[in-house]
Design an enzyme around this catalytic site. Sequence first.
Site, PDB file in Angstrom:
ATOM      1  N   LYS A  97       6.169  -4.176  -4.376  1.00  0.00           N
ATOM      2  CA  LYS A  97       7.485  -3.953  -4.221  1.00  0.00           C
ATOM      3  C   LYS A  97       8.211  -3.867  -2.810  1.00  0.00           C
ATOM      4  CE  LYS A  97      11.498  -2.674  -5.845  1.00  0.00           C
ATOM      5  NZ  LYS A  97      12.305  -3.650  -6.620  1.00  0.00           N
TER       6      LYS A  97
ATOM      7  N   HIS B 158      18.606 -36.832  -8.703  1.00  0.00           N
ATOM      8  CA  HIS B 158      17.851 -37.224  -7.209  1.00  0.00           C
ATOM      9  C   HIS B 158      16.260 -36.897  -7.530  1.00  0.00           C
ATOM     10  CE1 HIS B 158      21.700 -38.373  -5.682  1.00  0.00           C
ATOM     11  NE2 HIS B 158      22.269 -37.175  -6.021  1.00  0.00           N
TER      12      HIS B 158
ATOM     13  N   TRP C 115      -3.127  -2.853  -1.444  1.00  0.00           N
ATOM     14  CA  TRP C 115      -2.735  -4.080  -1.922  1.00  0.00           C
ATOM     15  C   TRP C 115      -3.603  -4.999  -0.668  1.00  0.00           C
ATOM     16  CZ3 TRP C 115      -0.059  -8.448   0.220  1.00  0.00           C
ATOM     17  CH2 TRP C 115       0.507  -9.157  -0.876  1.00  0.00           C
TER      18      TRP C 115
ATOM     19  N   ARG D 151       4.926   0.039  -6.109  1.00  0.00           N
ATOM     20  CA  ARG D 151       4.776  -0.660  -4.956  1.00  0.00           C
ATOM     21  C   ARG D 151       4.027  -1.858  -4.777  1.00  0.00           C
ATOM     22  NH1 ARG D 151       6.895   2.399  -0.256  1.00  0.00           N
ATOM     23  NH2 ARG D 151       5.365   1.221   0.949  1.00  0.00           N
TER      24      ARG D 151
ATOM     25  N   LYS E 169      13.247 -14.635 -11.084  1.00  0.00           N
ATOM     26  CA  LYS E 169      12.782 -13.525 -12.152  1.00  0.00           C
ATOM     27  C   LYS E 169      11.860 -13.793 -13.254  1.00  0.00           C
ATOM     28  CE  LYS E 169      13.866 -10.751 -10.499  1.00  0.00           C
ATOM     29  NZ  LYS E 169      14.709 -10.591  -9.137  1.00  0.00           N
TER      30      LYS E 169
ATOM     31  N   GLU F 286      17.833 -17.411  -8.799  1.00  0.00           N
ATOM     32  CA  GLU F 286      17.586 -16.037  -8.919  1.00  0.00           C
ATOM     33  C   GLU F 286      16.896 -15.720 -10.440  1.00  0.00           C
ATOM     34  OE1 GLU F 286      16.967 -13.469  -7.533  1.00  0.00           O
ATOM     35  OE2 GLU F 286      17.109 -11.770  -8.902  1.00  0.00           O
TER      36      GLU F 286
ATOM     37  N   GLU G 196       8.283 -14.477 -11.876  1.00  0.00           N
ATOM     38  CA  GLU G 196       7.737 -13.263 -11.397  1.00  0.00           C
ATOM     39  C   GLU G 196       7.124 -12.368 -12.391  1.00  0.00           C
ATOM     40  OE1 GLU G 196      10.962 -11.147  -9.407  1.00  0.00           O
ATOM     41  OE2 GLU G 196       9.764 -10.434  -7.919  1.00  0.00           O
TER      42      GLU G 196
ATOM     43  N   CYS H 162       0.789  -1.275  -0.032  1.00  0.00           N
ATOM     44  CA  CYS H 162       0.066  -0.055   0.260  1.00  0.00           C
ATOM     45  C   CYS H 162       0.807   1.111   0.037  1.00  0.00           C
ATOM     46  CB  CYS H 162      -0.872  -0.075   1.126  1.00  0.00           C
ATOM     47  SG  CYS H 162      -1.895  -1.315   1.592  1.00  0.00           S
TER      48      CYS H 162
ATOM     49  N   ASN I 229      -1.428   1.838   5.772  1.00  0.00           N
ATOM     50  CA  ASN I 229      -0.812   0.911   5.570  1.00  0.00           C
ATOM     51  C   ASN I 229      -0.428  -0.001   6.863  1.00  0.00           C
ATOM     52  OD1 ASN I 229      -0.596   2.146   3.106  1.00  0.00           O
ATOM     53  ND2 ASN I 229       1.444   2.637   3.334  1.00  0.00           N
ATOM     54  N   GLY I 230      -0.140  -1.347   6.723  1.00  0.00           N
ATOM     55  CA  GLY I 230       0.276  -2.258   7.551  1.00  0.00           C
ATOM     56  C   GLY I 230      -1.114  -3.106   8.103  1.00  0.00           C
TER      57      GLY I 230
HETATM   58  O1  M6R Z   1      13.243  -5.114  -0.127  1.00  0.00           O
HETATM   59  P1  M6R Z   1      13.599  -6.465   0.081  1.00  0.00           P
HETATM   60  O2  M6R Z   1      15.010  -6.937  -0.479  1.00  0.00           O
HETATM   61  O3  M6R Z   1      13.875  -6.928   1.529  1.00  0.00           O
HETATM   62  O4  M6R Z   1      12.704  -7.450  -0.831  1.00  0.00           O
HETATM   63  C1  M6R Z   1      12.629  -8.859  -0.550  1.00  0.00           C
HETATM   64  C2  M6R Z   1      11.769  -9.605  -1.544  1.00  0.00           C
HETATM   65  O5  M6R Z   1      10.469  -9.260  -1.451  1.00  0.00           O
HETATM   66  C3  M6R Z   1      12.220  -9.047  -3.094  1.00  0.00           C
HETATM   67  O6  M6R Z   1      13.574  -9.480  -3.251  1.00  0.00           O
HETATM   68  C4  M6R Z   1      11.480  -9.872  -4.117  1.00  0.00           C
HETATM   69  O7  M6R Z   1      11.511 -11.413  -4.125  1.00  0.00           O
HETATM   70  C5  M6R Z   1      11.496  -9.291  -5.298  1.00  0.00           C
HETATM   71  N1  M6R Z   1      10.406  -8.920  -6.050  1.00  0.00           N
HETATM   72  C6  M6R Z   1      12.229 -10.157  -6.417  1.00  0.00           C
HETATM   73  O8  M6R Z   1      12.508  -9.648  -7.470  1.00  0.00           O
END
Ligand code: M6R
Length: 606
Positions: A601, A502, A72, A27, A483, A479, A486, A2, A97-98
Amino acid sequence: MCGIVGAMAQRNVVPILLEGLQRLEYRGYDSAGLVVVNDKMLERVRSTGRVKELASRSADTQGQLGIAHTRWATHGAPSIKNAHPHQSRDMIAVVHNGIIENYEELRARLKSEGYEFTSETDTEVIAHLIHSHYMHGNSLLVSVQTALKELEGAYALGVIAADNPNQLICARRGSPLLLGVGIGENFVASDVSALLPVTNRVIYLEEGDVVEVERESYRIFDAHGKPVDRAVQVSEISNESVQLGNYRHYMQKEIHEQPSAISDTLESVCNSTSISPGIFGADAAATFSEVNSILILACGTSYHAGMVARYWLEEIAGIQCTVEIASEYRYRTSVPNLNALVVVLSQSGETADTMAALNHAKDMGQGNTLAICNVPESALIRASKLRFLTRAGPEIGVASTKAFTTQLVALFLLTLVLAKQRGRLVQETEFVHALRHLPSAVQKVLDMEPQIATLAERFASKHHALFLGRGMHYPIALEGALKLKEISYIHAEAYPAGELKHGPLALVDKDMPVISVAPNDTLLEKLKSNLQEVRARGGELYVFADADTLISESDGVNVIQMPEHAGYLSPVLHTIPLQLLAYYVALQKGTDVDKPRNLAKSVTVE
Ligand code: M6R
């Protein structure tokens, strides 16, 4: 997650609120809304579409005091009735927010007092609580302060009242919020990028702060209700740095910013041929001499950076290292090592799980803490004894790119400092030289973009993909898979290549593309055997291979030649083509690259 924007001015604040919301879109959100005070009435507009839709719905709305929000969804589906701002009896409006943890109990009580609830959110209780105190003749400030005492959980709040066009009250506990200081006008926002068109003078609010904002002034009260002064800071983030420029997406821009992000991160720390502990804070040398192991806590991409660092720290610095997912660590009964250095990694510095994991470690007596973070003044930075600021600049795309590679650089520096302190750093000059060379090495990999864009066309029709790596490149495979899933929504898994037989080998057939990271390192021959296992089962291989690996193209084996081998820093270089691959596959699929579905984000809730 949010986002909050609030404004008080002598002009119509609706365009300021909308522009601010647009800048917070990165965000992640699924509905948006705003409310202004106009002629002692609250005028509210909400939408389940993008901020643009909210803008067209609020074309006729005007007011000099207002608050706005992107939501969100946590409690209740994304819908108009659940979108913020929430109101109580057309008098009090709140953006939040929260998460309020005791909202059910409060909701029951407020219902028994005659309040009607129109949403499923936890936030609505805040509006009614404040209203109940306001109706007893308290000022808006006191009503908010009294209500906050009854809330359990996390919040950043903006509150206005219909009959009080001269005040906006805001508060924070556990969620980020800052005050923007203008000339004859003041603002609040979740992050500074929302306010850059109107001011770059900001006050980062501290835990428990409540602020009474007026047009010409503001009064800040700390968690105990005592008036406090907080320093006004001039944000280093420029308006241009959060503009898209000639790029199609922020993710593409941020991938291309990696050479400068890395050199900026290195700039202040690595001008000579040696590196000193002081780059992690004044107390770093003393703290590092006390520690006998490292515990890294992080989530998502940051967790992958931690996994790479484990290889460096154990091999180069000879110090034992464990890496844990923050959301697991915080609830696990673990055995604390009081001499461990607890390293928290986070792009945003506001990730709720990482913050809670840090607090959990501290509660168990682990006081040697270091935050590596991309956001100055973030909660994580403030809560840690030592700190290192990566200088990636604002990262807007939800998929983390430049934040990751700069985290790797920071962790490599940490490795060198610890290795030196432990008398193990014989090649310091060579390592510093390799770090300084990194930006140009990354640039050479970025030049592969057209080739990777073409390759991506072959992935768009796939439903699954397997990523392989070994040693310190296994986290890079993880990673790469993260990506791809995501932003392209293709199901992707990553395995250490030696683990294939395995289990995951059963998945391999002609429809399963297998992407492998193939650096020219000591595990190369082992990796080659693993790739043969894939080929023998009809799997289509895409191998990102360093020069001199002697992996050649053949039927079903596509080799993408990397420009150079970077030794220990190779994970940084091998990350880049996987970011580009994910980006171009997402383009092929037409997904919302910068704002992938269901993701946010800054993950400021659990
Ligand atoms: O702000 P942060 O690095 O703590 O965020 C952690 C994860 O939420 C963040 O890396 C998330 O996995 C990304 N969307 C990956 O691209």
